[in-house]
Design a protein around this motif. Structure first.
Motif, PDB file in Angstrom:
ATOM      1  N   ALA A   1      40.069  40.780  63.247  1.00  0.00           N
ATOM      2  CA  ALA A   1      41.153  40.324  64.132  1.00  0.00           C
ATOM      3  C   ALA A   1      42.447  40.096  63.358  1.00  0.00           C
ATOM      4  CB  ALA A   1      40.749  39.042  64.855  1.00  0.00           C
ATOM      5  N   LEU A   2      42.343  39.928  62.037  1.00  0.00           N
ATOM      6  CA  LEU A   2      43.539  39.751  61.205  1.00  0.00           C
ATOM      7  C   LEU A   2      43.959  41.061  60.551  1.00  0.00           C
ATOM      8  CD1 LEU A   2      42.676  36.395  59.350  1.00  0.00           C
ATOM      9  CD2 LEU A   2      44.649  36.774  60.848  1.00  0.00           C
ATOM     10  N   GLY A   3      43.211  42.116  60.806  1.00  0.00           N
ATOM     11  CA  GLY A   3      43.458  43.356  60.069  1.00  0.00           C
ATOM     12  C   GLY A   3      42.734  43.320  58.729  1.00  0.00           C
ATOM     13  N   SER A   4      42.630  44.477  58.101  1.00  0.00           N
ATOM     14  CA  SER A   4      41.872  44.573  56.856  1.00  0.00           C
ATOM     15  C   SER A   4      42.609  45.453  55.848  1.00  0.00           C
ATOM     16  CB  SER A   4      40.487  45.152  57.155  1.00  0.00           C
ATOM     17  OG  SER A   4      39.693  45.181  56.003  1.00  0.00           O
ATOM     18  N   CYS A   5      42.047  45.581  54.672  1.00  0.00           N
ATOM     19  CA  CYS A   5      42.620  46.499  53.659  1.00  0.00           C
ATOM     20  C   CYS A   5      41.497  46.956  52.752  1.00  0.00           C
ATOM     21  CB  CYS A   5      43.702  45.796  52.845  1.00  0.00           C
ATOM     22  SG  CYS A   5      43.053  44.559  51.682  1.00  0.00           S
ATOM     23  N   ARG A   6      41.766  47.923  51.946  1.00  0.00           N
ATOM     24  CA  ARG A   6      40.809  48.336  50.918  1.00  0.00           C
ATOM     25  C   ARG A   6      41.527  48.365  49.573  1.00  0.00           C
ATOM     26  NH1 ARG A   6      35.897  49.814  52.630  1.00  0.00           N
ATOM     27  NH2 ARG A   6      35.637  50.743  54.691  1.00  0.00           N
ATOM     28  N   LEU A   7      41.942  47.180  49.131  1.00  0.00           N
ATOM     29  CA  LEU A   7      42.724  47.091  47.911  1.00  0.00           C
ATOM     30  C   LEU A   7      41.890  46.407  46.851  1.00  0.00           C
ATOM     31  CD1 LEU A   7      45.568  47.486  46.693  1.00  0.00           C
ATOM     32  CD2 LEU A   7      46.135  45.211  47.542  1.00  0.00           C
ATOM     33  N   LYS A   8      41.647  47.083  45.735  1.00  0.00           N
ATOM     34  CA  LYS A   8      40.882  46.465  44.653  1.00  0.00           C
ATOM     35  C   LYS A   8      41.870  46.068  43.556  1.00  0.00           C
ATOM     36  CE  LYS A   8      36.627  46.793  42.109  1.00  0.00           C
ATOM     37  NZ  LYS A   8      35.235  47.208  42.101  1.00  0.00           N
ATOM     38  N   LEU A   9      41.801  44.821  43.121  1.00  0.00           N
ATOM     39  CA  LEU A   9      42.763  44.341  42.127  1.00  0.00           C
ATOM     40  C   LEU A   9      42.354  44.792  40.718  1.00  0.00           C
ATOM     41  CD1 LEU A   9      43.510  40.706  43.369  1.00  0.00           C
ATOM     42  CD2 LEU A   9      44.578  42.856  44.005  1.00  0.00           C
ATOM     43  N   LYS A  10      43.353  44.887  39.875  1.00  0.00           N
ATOM     44  CA  LYS A  10      43.080  45.206  38.464  1.00  0.00           C
ATOM     45  C   LYS A  10      42.453  43.992  37.797  1.00  0.00           C
ATOM     46  CE  LYS A  10      46.977  48.344  38.168  1.00  0.00           C
ATOM     47  NZ  LYS A  10      47.699  47.848  39.402  1.00  0.00           N
ATOM     48  N   ASN A  11      41.929  44.231  36.590  1.00  0.00           N
ATOM     49  CA  ASN A  11      41.342  43.136  35.840  1.00  0.00           C
ATOM     50  C   ASN A  11      42.463  42.258  35.280  1.00  0.00           C
ATOM     51  OD1 ASN A  11      39.829  41.537  34.095  1.00  0.00           O
ATOM     52  ND2 ASN A  11      38.333  43.192  33.815  1.00  0.00           N
ATOM     53  N   PRO A  12      42.444  40.946  35.529  1.00  0.00           N
ATOM     54  CA  PRO A  12      43.548  40.099  35.085  1.00  0.00           C
ATOM     55  C   PRO A  12      43.673  40.041  33.551  1.00  0.00           C
ATOM     56  CG  PRO A  12      41.765  38.760  35.983  1.00  0.00           C
ATOM     57  CD  PRO A  12      41.448  40.179  36.283  1.00  0.00           C
ATOM     58  N   GLN A  13      42.565  40.287  32.842  1.00  0.00           N
ATOM     59  CA  GLN A  13      42.644  40.319  31.375  1.00  0.00           C
ATOM     60  C   GLN A  13      43.534  41.474  30.916  1.00  0.00           C
ATOM     61  OE1 GLN A  13      39.209  39.569  32.570  1.00  0.00           O
ATOM     62  NE2 GLN A  13      40.022  37.501  32.328  1.00  0.00           N
TER      63      GLN A  13
ATOM     64  N   TRP B   1      36.406  36.474  43.191  1.00  0.00           N
ATOM     65  CA  TRP B   1      35.878  35.963  41.916  1.00  0.00           C
ATOM     66  C   TRP B   1      36.984  35.933  40.849  1.00  0.00           C
ATOM     67  CZ3 TRP B   1      33.334  39.561  37.933  1.00  0.00           C
ATOM     68  CH2 TRP B   1      32.859  38.813  36.845  1.00  0.00           C
ATOM     69  N   LYS B   2      37.678  37.060  40.696  1.00  0.00           N
ATOM     70  CA  LYS B   2      38.743  37.134  39.691  1.00  0.00           C
ATOM     71  C   LYS B   2      39.830  36.103  39.971  1.00  0.00           C
ATOM     72  CE  LYS B   2      38.197  42.060  38.630  1.00  0.00           C
ATOM     73  NZ  LYS B   2      38.582  43.395  39.097  1.00  0.00           N
ATOM     74  N   LEU B   3      40.138  35.970  41.250  1.00  0.00           N
ATOM     75  CA  LEU B   3      41.208  35.063  41.644  1.00  0.00           C
ATOM     76  C   LEU B   3      40.796  33.609  41.386  1.00  0.00           C
ATOM     77  CD1 LEU B   3      44.027  35.190  42.845  1.00  0.00           C
ATOM     78  CD2 LEU B   3      43.007  35.291  45.125  1.00  0.00           C
ATOM     79  N   SER B   4      39.544  33.293  41.673  1.00  0.00           N
ATOM     80  CA  SER B   4      39.080  31.916  41.439  1.00  0.00           C
ATOM     81  C   SER B   4      39.128  31.590  39.943  1.00  0.00           C
ATOM     82  CB  SER B   4      37.661  31.724  41.986  1.00  0.00           C
ATOM     83  OG  SER B   4      36.736  32.475  41.235  1.00  0.00           O
ATOM     84  N   ALA B   5      38.717  32.559  39.119  1.00  0.00           N
ATOM     85  CA  ALA B   5      38.726  32.356  37.674  1.00  0.00           C
ATOM     86  C   ALA B   5      40.163  32.207  37.162  1.00  0.00           C
ATOM     87  CB  ALA B   5      38.031  33.524  36.983  1.00  0.00           C
TER      88      ALA B   5
ATOM     89  N   GLU C   1      41.765  29.031  35.217  1.00  0.00           N
ATOM     90  CA  GLU C   1      42.372  29.206  33.895  1.00  0.00           C
ATOM     91  C   GLU C   1      43.791  28.656  33.845  1.00  0.00           C
ATOM     92  OE1 GLU C   1      40.173  33.413  33.067  1.00  0.00           O
ATOM     93  OE2 GLU C   1      42.382  33.363  32.887  1.00  0.00           O
ATOM     94  N   GLN C   2      44.502  28.877  34.925  1.00  0.00           N
ATOM     95  CA  GLN C   2      45.895  28.444  34.974  1.00  0.00           C
ATOM     96  C   GLN C   2      46.005  26.950  35.295  1.00  0.00           C
ATOM     97  OE1 GLN C   2      48.505  30.634  34.236  1.00  0.00           O
ATOM     98  NE2 GLN C   2      46.777  31.980  33.716  1.00  0.00           N
TER      99      GLN C   2
END
Lengths: 470, 470
Positions: free
Chosen positions: B107-119, B153-157, B161-162
């Protein structure tokens, strides 16, 4: 003297062909003039081979199996069961005839056998007549479409000519809605509902990504576009443009490409609904395009498939946009889990009425219904109108207002071998929409929801013939 | 200080992804720690572009539009509305959250975006963090599958860290049922139910003619055969042989042809269920067979299509029998008109639980559930068990006996980028059936029926973003 009744089903299945059968058995069990009720397996083919099921005994046995009498009070009824309770059935009968009515695809089996003309070759008819006599059949009811009504018509005429006291009555059935002599065909409403509802669900899919997307959906109906026209019901409730191409109009590739381009200017997402039977201006079926040698998709792959797949290629040829083509395939005619209440009830009553016609001696008739004009019933409530519809109804006027039907009978001669198409005046000038007249015709037919019975999460169905086991 | 909650949906739609969203909004509206509830349009992509909807205000506005308060007493509730009423909602809220829960596709719309590794490249994460800060987001909930759990997961980490006080929680979703860390995935049950029910309906079609007929049905699941395995639920209730080919096993053309020949000796009609992702012993996807130049069908036509179409050709090569291949396509993940009650309720509660986890500061967790062992709850009733199931249940033991779940939380690190396949030990030695262990796992997941709301015969759905009009 009491006579026996024989009933058979023929042609392609619908989701409610058994609602008519259920109506036949239910009514015939109440008729004093009728002794045994036989069901022929696999249509008229099963009459030749005398593959008969004694339906009264069979129904009683199945009633006990599915809904044991000792638990009668605790038998929970589906809404259609409630409808039957009002008609004077016991709870057990109501539950049973309801389950049968909501079982998709011919419970007696079907066939696609067209008889020869008795004037040229009476042997098939002689054979049928001798079977009727051997089994003391006084009434023969045939549930089917155009070809089946032809069979019933020829047979009724033959019996009359031979001076036999056998009454043949037709019971209409077809998802294609192309029978003459009836306002709309049993089976059509449920397929139309499945299609219109599914398109609105697919539209949700179409909308989720933030990309241009053309979704193409192909409906059945090789010779008439009625099912595809049901997409107009989604279009008026939906939130993106719909392009609807019916079999009744000749299809132009260039115009289609222009239509899609224009629609994509209005909206990022577009739905295309198409009849399997659309043809180009040379009368060539589009689905045959993909069958030709050397026909390649945008990636140089060979393509095939139905009209939907061909349209997909026409889009990719011209523009860079995400496309997907989906075929409802057999799902659109066997979805017992999403039936039109209007359709199930009408189909049942048409079956019951056919028994009445037979007992009255109305040889050569088809059980039919006509839609009352709105003046005739301005205060009447639609049979398919849900009492529970208390929400906003969006853009359209209340769908069932002014809808009521009157049961009637028409001569089979007026039905057999005809094909009723969508009037061209019902198609919009743009060639890809439907006029208000079409919508007004369609809206009441999908009203109300019935679903088959579920046990352990799965549909429960009834069949009158057992297959060689697993 | 109160913080805002942000929720987004990602990946391929399911029929109940909005049940989880509904649970999130419903619970967040009750949480004192939460101020505003924002919904990002089109997943994480909409977070970057700050396309936010204020969901509390939006929900209240939509509640009035769909279910005007003045008519509160007369608001008719779907069974899921009843469920919400028990949870302490008003009738209006119950009707609204129920309608949202039964709306298919994000209902909010979707995407297929995979983020890069923050390291390697922290810029995307820096940007997301600055958006979070600008909007005072204290809680971010991401509803999605494997890739989405990776993002969460990456975002939570990164937030941890920050040293930022932002809690990221994952809400599971996928029809493929391939997530680790959870007994079964929200969305799977409803798709499995749609598939198993539709196969039993198609079986009715398969049976009507007195001819040999092999019906092939293709299910989604490129990397896991869970959806195809749902065909085993039909097989145990059905009346003809089912051959089930999962992605997990390598496929042999010769063995398949033998299997079909053998099945046709048992029965005139046979159902074949196949995963779109089946591969041959060389690891080559079967659906690519049809994409090759020079691949012709029995009539010399070029063929294409999915795995089902390829199997069809393999049959026609070897024997003369009627075949038809059917693709459930997108229909199997957007059928809001036939949902698993178990699935809708669990999806809703997993969304609600994610809000609780967020408020408790459980950063980096996924809302999850585990199935209680039968010893733990031998007298407990399944959440999905219908009280009304009073009929004979056929061969299988009562499907919901012993089924109960316990809500839990798992670290996102254990979920992200994993793929849970069907254990090979669950596949029968014949290679085309499933063992009792698989059936025992599957049976409870499809229990109970919910359907979307219908008005004027058509589904009513809720969306949080309007498209450019028609």
């Amino acid at each position: 003297m009491k006579k026996n009744l024989l009933v058979a089903q023929s042609g392609g299945p619908t989701a409610v062909i058994n609602a008519s059968l259920s109506g036949v058995i239910w009514k015939a069990m109440q008729e004093e003039k009728i002794d045994k009720i036989y069901g022929a397996q696999h249509g008229i083919a099963g009459v030749f081979s005398e593959e008969f099921v004694e339906l009264k005994a069979c129904a009683k046995k199945q009633m006990e199996e599915h809904f044991p009498k000792k638990e009668e009070e605790s038998i929970l009824l589906s809404p259609f069961g409630d409808f039957l309770l009002v008609k004077g059935s016991t709870r057990q009968e109501a539950a049973y005839f309801s389950r049968l009515a909501q079982t998709p695809a011919a419970a007696l089996g079907s066939c696609r056998l067209k008889l020869k003309n008795p004037q040229e070759d009476p042997r098939e008819f002689q054979e049928l007549l001798s079977v009727f006599k051997a089994w003391n059949i006084g009434y023969f009811l045939y549930i089917g479409g155009n070809d089946s009504m032809d069979t019933a018509w020829k047979l009724s005429a033959y019996c009359k000519e031979q001076g036999e006291d056998i009454v043949v009555v037709g019971v209409p059935k077809t998802i294609d809605n192309d029978l003459e002599g009836i306002d709309h065909c049993p089976g059509f409403g449920s397929s139309a509902k499945y299609i219109a509802a599914s398109l609105l669900e697919l539209e949700r899919e179409c909308l989720v990504y933030d990309t241009k997307y053309v979704m193409i959906v192909e409906m059945m109906g090789r010779n008439a576009g009625w099912l595809t026209a049901a997409a107009a019901l989604s279009a008026e409730k939906g939130s993106i443009p719909y392009l609807i191409y019916l079999e009744e109009q000749s299809f132009s590739k260039e115009q289609f490409q222009k239509d899609v381009e224009k629609a994509l200017q209005q909206s990022d997402q577009v739905m295309v609904a198409v009849s399997e039977g659309i043809k180009d201006s040379n009368g060539k079926f589009l689905y045959t395009y993909g069958r030709e040698e050397g026909n390649k998709d945008a990636f140089g792959h060979s393509i095939a498939g139905g009209a939907g797949g061909v349209l997909e290629q026409m889009i990719l040829e011209k523009m860079s946009v995400k496309t997907r083509s989906i075929e409802f395939n057999l799902l659109q005619r066997c979805a017992g889990h999403l039936l039109s209440k209007t359709d199930v009830e009408e189909s049942f009553l048409l079956g019951a009425q056919a028994v009445e016609l037979a007992v009255l001696g109305e040889n050569g008739k088809m059980s039919s219904l006509r839609r009352k004009l709105s003046g005739e019933n301005s205060f009447e409530k639609s049979s398919g109108q849900k009492d529970s519809e208390n929400s906003n109804t969006g853009k359209s006027p209340k769908a069932g207002i002014g809808y009521a039907v009157e049961y009637s009978a028409v001569p089979l001669s007026e039905v057999a071998n005809q094909e009723k198409k969508i009037p061209l005046s019902w198609i919009g000038k743009d060639g890809h929409s439907l006029e208000e007249e079409a919508l007004a015709y369609l809206r009441p037919l999908i009203l109300g929801e019935y679903s088959c019975d579920f046990v352990d999460g799965l549909p429960q169905y009834i069949s009158f013939f057992e297959k060689s086991g697993k």
